[in-house]
Motif scaffolding. Sequence first.
Motif, PDB file in Angstrom:
ATOM      1  N   THR A 117       4.218   5.182 -14.232  1.00 27.72           N
ATOM      2  CA  THR A 117       3.198   5.009 -13.194  1.00 27.72           C
ATOM      3  C   THR A 117       2.447   3.705 -13.456  1.00 27.72           C
ATOM      4  O   THR A 117       2.358   3.223 -14.595  1.00 27.72           O
ATOM      5  CB  THR A 117       2.193   6.180 -13.208  1.00 27.72           C
ATOM      6  OG1 THR A 117       1.558   6.217 -14.479  1.00 27.72           O
ATOM      7  CG2 THR A 117       2.884   7.484 -12.915  1.00 27.72           C
ATOM      8  N   THR A 118       1.934   3.181 -12.388  1.00 29.98           N
ATOM      9  CA  THR A 118       1.153   1.948 -12.514  1.00 29.98           C
ATOM     10  C   THR A 118      -0.327   2.292 -12.619  1.00 29.98           C
ATOM     11  O   THR A 118      -0.796   3.312 -12.117  1.00 29.98           O
ATOM     12  CB  THR A 118       1.370   1.040 -11.292  1.00 29.98           C
ATOM     13  OG1 THR A 118       0.947   1.735 -10.128  1.00 29.98           O
ATOM     14  CG2 THR A 118       2.818   0.627 -11.170  1.00 29.98           C
ATOM     15  N   SER A 119      -1.005   1.448 -13.274  1.00 26.19           N
ATOM     16  CA  SER A 119      -2.455   1.634 -13.342  1.00 26.19           C
ATOM     17  C   SER A 119      -3.118   0.606 -12.427  1.00 26.19           C
ATOM     18  O   SER A 119      -2.526  -0.417 -12.081  1.00 26.19           O
ATOM     19  CB  SER A 119      -2.943   1.457 -14.792  1.00 26.19           C
ATOM     20  OG  SER A 119      -2.673   0.148 -15.221  1.00 26.19           O
ATOM     21  N   SER A 120      -4.325   0.871 -12.023  1.00 33.97           N
ATOM     22  CA  SER A 120      -5.022  -0.064 -11.129  1.00 33.97           C
ATOM     23  C   SER A 120      -5.341  -1.351 -11.882  1.00 33.97           C
ATOM     24  O   SER A 120      -5.593  -1.341 -13.081  1.00 33.97           O
ATOM     25  CB  SER A 120      -6.300   0.575 -10.590  1.00 33.97           C
ATOM     26  OG  SER A 120      -7.176   0.827 -11.661  1.00 33.97           O
ATOM     27  N   HIS A 121      -5.320  -2.438 -11.140  1.00 34.06           N
ATOM     28  CA  HIS A 121      -5.621  -3.726 -11.739  1.00 34.06           C
ATOM     29  C   HIS A 121      -7.109  -3.817 -12.052  1.00 34.06           C
ATOM     30  O   HIS A 121      -7.943  -3.271 -11.327  1.00 34.06           O
ATOM     31  CB  HIS A 121      -5.241  -4.870 -10.785  1.00 34.06           C
ATOM     32  CG  HIS A 121      -3.767  -4.953 -10.542  1.00 34.06           C
ATOM     33  ND1 HIS A 121      -2.888  -5.376 -11.502  1.00 34.06           N
ATOM     34  CD2 HIS A 121      -3.016  -4.647  -9.446  1.00 34.06           C
ATOM     35  CE1 HIS A 121      -1.668  -5.350 -11.013  1.00 34.06           C
ATOM     36  NE2 HIS A 121      -1.713  -4.900  -9.765  1.00 34.06           N
ATOM     37  N   PRO A 122      -7.466  -4.508 -13.093  1.00 36.16           N
ATOM     38  CA  PRO A 122      -8.903  -4.638 -13.385  1.00 36.16           C
ATOM     39  C   PRO A 122      -9.583  -5.502 -12.323  1.00 36.16           C
ATOM     40  O   PRO A 122      -9.018  -6.478 -11.844  1.00 36.16           O
ATOM     41  CB  PRO A 122      -8.930  -5.321 -14.748  1.00 36.16           C
ATOM     42  CG  PRO A 122      -7.610  -5.991 -14.880  1.00 36.16           C
ATOM     43  CD  PRO A 122      -6.650  -5.172 -14.075  1.00 36.16           C
ATOM     44  N   VAL A 123     -10.763  -5.093 -11.938  1.00 35.48           N
ATOM     45  CA  VAL A 123     -11.552  -5.826 -10.948  1.00 35.48           C
ATOM     46  C   VAL A 123     -12.473  -6.761 -11.708  1.00 35.48           C
ATOM     47  O   VAL A 123     -13.249  -6.323 -12.562  1.00 35.48           O
ATOM     48  CB  VAL A 123     -12.363  -4.866 -10.060  1.00 35.48           C
ATOM     49  CG1 VAL A 123     -13.220  -5.633  -9.082  1.00 35.48           C
ATOM     50  CG2 VAL A 123     -11.429  -3.909  -9.340  1.00 35.48           C
TER      51      VAL A 123
END
Length: 184
Positions: free
Chosen positions: A15-21
Amino acid sequence: MVMPVDPNATTLTGTTSSHPVIIPMEDEPHVITKVIGISIMCIGGMQMFGSLFSFGTIGLNNWLESSMGPEVGDALLPSWFYAASGLIALIAGGVYLYSGYQVQTYQKKGIWITLGVVLASNFATLLINLSVEYPQGDTEVYPGSGIDVQLLSQGTAALGSICGMLFCGIIMILPLFFANHGLR
């Protein structure tokens, strides 16, 4: 979730994780903007207070004329000169208070309002100074020089107005020269 690695597999699983903002850090606006805004408000208050002296001079001239005789009135500037000067100072002072508050709260339109009132009030004051007729008589600075008091007064009023506009204009736009002036 981490999946076990299969050496024979040709596809990746997981699974992918959300990109850091990335949130940029905003620095505090430069303090010179707030200081100049407060200074503009002080100038406005002093102009409004000073306009009372212009209006008071009308009463002083009337008192001098009534107590010393009508011949004194010939040596005084007309009352409309003091009334117009006081009215310009009163209006300009009120606008300076408003525009100084705008600059002090980091609003760029306050600088433009201030520059406009500097230009307009100096131009109006210059027109009044050039249109007033000084008391007549022997008003030469030096006898035979051809330079009279009216010419000298109006010339210095014009020069002072131009220098004042340049100085005030440079001071008012000073916050725009700083990298983080904070003006919106």
